[in-house]
Design an enzyme around this catalytic site. Sequence first.
Site, mmCIF file in Angstrom:
data_model
loop_
_atom_site.group_PDB
_atom_site.id
_atom_site.type_symbol
_atom_site.label_atom_id
_atom_site.label_comp_id
_atom_site.label_asym_id
_atom_site.label_seq_id
_atom_site.Cartn_x
_atom_site.Cartn_y
_atom_site.Cartn_z
ATOM 1 C CE LYS A 113 23.371 76.420 111.511
ATOM 2 N NZ LYS A 113 22.467 76.137 110.608
ATOM 3 C CE LYS B 147 16.766 76.436 118.988
ATOM 4 N NZ LYS B 147 16.696 77.474 117.723
ATOM 5 C CE LYS C 205 15.828 69.983 114.057
ATOM 6 N NZ LYS C 205 15.461 70.064 112.569
#
Length: 340
Positions: A120, A203, A206
């Site tokens: 991240k 994956k 959102k």
Amino acid sequence: MTDKTFAPRIFSGIKPSGGLTLGNYLGAIKRWVAMQDTGGFETTIFCVVDLHAITVWQDPAELGSATREVAAGMLASGIDPSRSILFNQSRVHQHAELAWLFNCVARMGWMNRMTQFKEKAGKNAEKQSLGLYAYPSLMAADILLYHATHVPVGEDQKQHVELTRDIAAKFNHDYGTEFFPLTEPVIEGPAMRVMNLRDGTKKMSKSGESDMERINMTDDADTISKKLKKARTDPEPLPSELAGLKDRPEARNLVDIYAALSDQSPEAVIGEYAGAGWGTFKPALAELAVEKMAPIATEMRRLMDDPAEIDRTLAHGAEQAREIAAPILNRTAEIMGFVR
């Protein structure tokens, strides 16, 4: 290691950082409902982990809306507040307090091995918040604050449960106690990792660029059907054995989705559709997904139209959570020598 017997208890949560997707449903919420209904656990505790969301900046109005949407998704999917405890994390201050105590138990070397921070933060690690670096310690506190014995997680979160076990074991060792359980991760099922509908190597997220990449839990029947019928595939029909999908990520993803929605194994799905083309399989998958997901979307929209009802449910769940959390935190502090 502790050999103390702990009552079987589930804890898990979802971060409110955007809309819920089919991946959240199949990878987490659907399993939670099954654990609540037939899992044999004494207590099932589910949380909207809003403290985790602020490891990156959140618009305050959007955070509140996203928190309610996650709660609505859980409720619409079958999480029953009369049988499970459902709340948002920031309502129970003991999470943050135990996280600080665990910051002083966890070792820097352990935190440096956490791969999710590296992924991240990327090349801008020094510009990231301290919270993003330390949040696995808060995750351990979330779990151990309730003496949870099992945590249903995706493969990408397994490392954090292992850290939770390390923290529990070190605390128990350092203080000569058996106070915290060594929590077990629960990873199972065909669609634990639901992939992108346009790129089967990624994956379902959102935050993807195109809404066609994902099924949102708020999508209506027509939208669900359209997205699945337009999902990327390859020109080959479905094989007669699952091994034939090895290098076909998009095909494997759709088979896994069908398997999870129908409570079958991927092998059973291949057995039923061996040799079928996508003109047969995609409409069947779309019909199944609409049957399972459209009623959830309808109920989610009803709940989100009445945020006060959601807030009452979360407030009641927080009261129940504090009844468990407060004595565990107080005993932790006593073990560590604090004057309470």
